[in-house]
Design a protein around this motif. Structure first.
Motif, PDB file in Angstrom:
ATOM      1  N   ILE A 106      -5.912  15.389   0.895  1.00  0.00           N
ATOM      2  CA  ILE A 106      -6.052  15.064  -0.527  1.00  0.00           C
ATOM      3  C   ILE A 106      -6.270  16.338  -1.327  1.00  0.00           C
ATOM      4  O   ILE A 106      -5.631  16.565  -2.353  1.00  0.00           O
ATOM      5  N   LEU A 107      -7.158  17.206  -0.837  1.00  0.00           N
ATOM      6  CA  LEU A 107      -7.474  18.409  -1.607  1.00  0.00           C
ATOM      7  C   LEU A 107      -6.274  19.331  -1.713  1.00  0.00           C
ATOM      8  O   LEU A 107      -6.117  20.042  -2.694  1.00  0.00           O
ATOM      9  N   ILE A 129       0.821  -1.203   0.000  1.00  0.00           N
ATOM     10  CA  ILE A 129       0.000   0.000   0.000  1.00  0.00           C
ATOM     11  C   ILE A 129       0.857   1.256   0.000  1.00  0.00           C
ATOM     12  O   ILE A 129       0.592   2.202  -0.736  1.00  0.00           O
ATOM     13  N   MET A 189       1.331   6.635  -6.705  1.00  0.00           N
ATOM     14  CA  MET A 189       0.165   7.356  -7.197  1.00  0.00           C
ATOM     15  C   MET A 189       0.265   8.836  -6.853  1.00  0.00           C
ATOM     16  O   MET A 189       0.007   9.713  -7.668  1.00  0.00           O
ATOM     17  N   THR A 210     -16.382  16.930   8.072  1.00  0.00           N
ATOM     18  CA  THR A 210     -16.204  18.242   7.462  1.00  0.00           C
ATOM     19  C   THR A 210     -17.371  19.169   7.813  1.00  0.00           C
ATOM     20  O   THR A 210     -17.167  20.323   8.198  1.00  0.00           O
ATOM     21  N   THR A 215      -3.638   7.048   5.165  1.00  0.00           N
ATOM     22  CA  THR A 215      -3.838   5.776   4.480  1.00  0.00           C
ATOM     23  C   THR A 215      -3.326   4.622   5.323  1.00  0.00           C
ATOM     24  O   THR A 215      -3.978   3.593   5.475  1.00  0.00           O
ATOM     25  N   LEU A 258       0.862  12.585  -9.267  1.00  0.00           N
ATOM     26  CA  LEU A 258      -0.166  13.635  -9.356  1.00  0.00           C
ATOM     27  C   LEU A 258       0.401  14.879  -9.998  1.00  0.00           C
ATOM     28  O   LEU A 258       1.523  15.267  -9.707  1.00  0.00           O
ATOM     29  N   PRO A 259      -0.393  15.516 -10.857  1.00  0.00           N
ATOM     30  CA  PRO A 259       0.036  16.835 -11.312  1.00  0.00           C
ATOM     31  C   PRO A 259      -0.149  17.809 -10.153  1.00  0.00           C
ATOM     32  O   PRO A 259      -0.842  17.529  -9.190  1.00  0.00           O
ATOM     33  N   VAL A 284     -15.769  11.193   6.414  1.00  0.00           N
ATOM     34  CA  VAL A 284     -15.080  12.243   5.668  1.00  0.00           C
ATOM     35  C   VAL A 284     -15.988  13.456   5.515  1.00  0.00           C
ATOM     36  O   VAL A 284     -15.612  14.584   5.846  1.00  0.00           O
ATOM     37  N   ARG A 314      -3.126  18.216  -1.614  1.00  0.00           N
ATOM     38  CA  ARG A 314      -1.986  17.399  -2.062  1.00  0.00           C
ATOM     39  C   ARG A 314      -0.883  17.376  -1.026  1.00  0.00           C
ATOM     40  O   ARG A 314       0.296  17.517  -1.338  1.00  0.00           O
ATOM     41  N   VAL A 324       2.285   1.606  -3.624  1.00  0.00           N
ATOM     42  CA  VAL A 324       1.305   2.021  -4.633  1.00  0.00           C
ATOM     43  C   VAL A 324       0.829   3.454  -4.367  1.00  0.00           C
ATOM     44  O   VAL A 324       0.802   4.284  -5.273  1.00  0.00           O
ATOM     45  N   THR A 377      -7.878  13.653   6.316  1.00  0.00           N
ATOM     46  CA  THR A 377      -7.568  13.001   5.042  1.00  0.00           C
ATOM     47  C   THR A 377      -8.078  13.845   3.881  1.00  0.00           C
ATOM     48  O   THR A 377      -7.361  14.065   2.898  1.00  0.00           O
ATOM     49  N   MET A 378      -9.336  14.284   4.002  1.00  0.00           N
ATOM     50  CA  MET A 378      -9.932  15.059   2.919  1.00  0.00           C
ATOM     51  C   MET A 378      -9.127  16.330   2.651  1.00  0.00           C
ATOM     52  O   MET A 378      -8.797  16.645   1.514  1.00  0.00           O
TER      53      MET A 378
END
Lengths: 313, 267
Positions: A269-270, A22, A29, A254, A281, A33-34, A250, A272, A25, A265-266
């Motif tokens: 991710i938003l 995990i 991943m 919020t 994770t 990311l851009p 999630v 980066r 990967v 986490t959210m």
């Protein structure tokens, strides 16, 4: 007992390659990311030299495998790195937020499990009556409700109009009631549906008919002969639903400003924020595997016919 | 539940029809900003009221439905195609191929699906195609599992042996003898999953990862008007109601499909 111990040990050993996989990967991943976290951090107007020095400081100028190896060695020391945004230790943040999410999950289960099982049993006992139909309609509605909308509407009614509870924040019982309720509705609905089916299944088993023939009371048959057998799929769903708590958590965290892993986490991710995402994770995976392990052990306890090394899915 | 399923199907068909016809119906322009009629409560002129920019919510809900429903349906079709392919290959080939493919399925299932969809939506540029792909990438696993199970049971049946005995290639057996038998169950799974896809689409829109403003989608309308919840609750209530009713009808329909197909499908 010996087999039980070695079984648990085996499961923990199996956790290691899973976590390695995990990390690899998700690391790959995230790196693909851009969007450059360094640019996000300093803004677009920073001088190239400043960007370069931050890059060196963060280590993002090195090759993929060197970055990954460095990350693993830090992980082994329990260090998830610092958030790119707040510059705080991710492990510290996780330690602070994780209990909050667990509290929310437990409060959700405390509402969802009794409500779901009770509704399911009622529907099964009164099957094909108007009560059963109503329970079925309610449970389908429960899994169809958009969690974020339900949360907002409930907040409007209970907090802003009736002023019974504070609308958002992290803290004591008065803060946890609403988010737990919002999360519990779909969970209870799913549980009620599974309970109904498995109770109906258990009712057709031969030993139930034997018990009826012997003249056991309805209540005894239901509680002793039917529910015991119906419990296995119910336990599975409670275990599997942990993933959906995280899903709902999630959005719910919020909306209600609950300072937990879901919101963390959210945000990660938003924005980066790689270290944050990786830390969340990892902890999510460990929790998921542990919950599965506990579910499997419970299977064995509830139904000794199921052997531990069998794969039960 | 049969009757319920039929009613749900009819209601859903009406929703789809109205959403598809939205551009030609005599509705207010969903994009026209009217600063003189900000956040008006529901009235004859504006049945669902107006939003924070004075746009007619009724019209926006209908136009948004066009996007939200078609994204969910397209995602379901893509997910079904991927899952169908993977399940067919996995079940038919067996052995190592099967092990690897099912490990991939387990891997995806071990993540909370919403977070995975969010992660995918962040990688790709925001828009409706991204949402479709994100939902499909997460949703194909259940199709793969169920199709694989079906293929495994068909593979041992006499008609497959017969086909092999008169010289059919593996391709021919898999594609023309086994695959068509798996289509019905795929459709049932699609019916079951569609409600969930509608909700995921709405959630991604709510998080700002779907079609970008001013394009109306149900999820985005809720997040855009969330700040005015106290003074203008209708701006949030009606889009959410649309999501709920659509998902509710989809789930009712899926449920009755499941019952009618008489197949025990693990959700």
């Amino acid at each position: 007992m010996q087999t039980m111990k070695s079984y648990i040990l085996k499961r923990f050993v199996l956790l290691i390659p899973l976590l390695l996989g995990i990390t690899l990967v998700s690391f790959a991943m995230l790196k693909s990311l851009p969007g450059d976290p360094v640019l996000n951090l300093v803004g677009e107007r920073a001088s190239p030299e400043a960007i370069e020095s931050i890059r060196r400081e963060l280590g993002t100028d090195q090759g993929f495998f060197r970055q990954y190896a460095g990350y693993l060695s830090l992980l082994a020391q329990g260090d998830f790195g610092r958030s790119y945004h707040t510059n705080r230790q991710v492990s510290e943040e996780l330690r602070r937020k994780f209990p909050n999410t667990m509290r929310l999950a437990l409060a959700t289960m405390a509402i969802a499990v009794p409500a779901g099982i009770l509704l399911g049993v009622i529907a099964a006992v009164r099957r094909n009556t108007i009560i059963d139909r109503m329970v079925q309609a309610v449970t389908i509605a429960g899994v169809s409700i958009p969690v974020f909308w339900f949360g907002i509407m409930l907040m409007l009614l209970v907090c802003l109009h009736l002023r019974l509870l504070p609308p958002s924040g992290t803290g004591g019982v008065q803060f946890i009631v609403l988010p737990a309720l919002v999360l519990a509705v779909p969970a209870a609905a799913t549980l009620a549906r599974v309970t109904r089916t498995s109770v109906l299944d258990a009712m057709t088993m031969p030993h139930v008919r034997t018990a009826q023939a012997r003249g056991a009371s309805r209540r005894r048959i239901l509680l002793w002969h039917v529910l015991r057998n119906a419990l296995i799929p119910i336990v599975t769903i409670i275990g599997l639903d942990f993933g959906s708590y995280l899903n709902g958590a999630v959005v719910t965290e919020t909306i209600f400003g609950w300072d937990g892993i879901g919101r963390f986490t959210m945000d990660g991710i938003l924005k980066r924020d790689y270290p944050v995402i990786m830390g969340c994770t990892m902890i999510g995976t460990v929790v998921f595997v542990l919950v599965n392990l506990v579910t499997d052990l419970l299977y064995h306890y509830l139904d000794p016919r199921i052997r531990l090394d069998e794969k039960n899915r | 539940m049969r009757k319920t399923g039929r009613i749900a199907g009819i209601v859903l068909a009406v929703f789809v029809l109205v959403a598809v016809l939205a551009p030609v119906l005599p509705l207010a322009d969903p994009y026209r900003i009217d600063l003189d009629s900000l956040r008006l409560p529901p009235s004859w002129e504006h049945p669902f009221g107006t939003d924070s920019k004075g746009r007619d919510i009724f019209s926006r809900v209908l136009h948004g439905g066009q996007i939200s429903i078609s994204v969910a349906v397209a995602a379901a079709v893509i997910a079904a195609l991927i899952g169908f392919g993977v399940g067919l290959v996995s079940g038919y080939c067996g052995g190592k191929v099967d092990t690897v493919l099912m490990a991939a399925v387990d891997f995806i299932l071990s993540f909370p699906s919403l977070l995975l969809a969010v992660a995918i939506s962040v990688i790709l540029p925001p828009g409706i195609y991204t949402v479709m792909i994100a939902i499909a990438c997460v949703g194909w696993t259940s199709f793969a599992r169920i199709v694989r199970g079906q293929v495994l049971s068909y593979k041992e049946m006499p008609f497959v042996e017969a086909a092999r005995s008169y010289g059919c290639s593996h391709w021919r057996i898999a594609l023309f003898h086994i695959a068509p038998l798996c289509i019905p169950i795929c459709l049932v799974v699609m019916g079951i999953k569609l409600g969930g896809f509608v909700l995921t689409e709405a959630t991604l829109g709510f998080l700002g990862l779907g079609a970008q403003p001013p394009t109306p989608t149900w999820g985005a309308m809720i997040s855009a008007n969330r700040a005015y919840i106290l003074s203008a609750p209708w701006t949030v209530f009606f889009p959410g109601l649309a999501i709920f009713l659509t998902a509710f009808c989809c789930n009712l329909l899926g449920d009755s499909l499941k019952e009618r197909s008489d197949l025990r499908i693990k959700e």
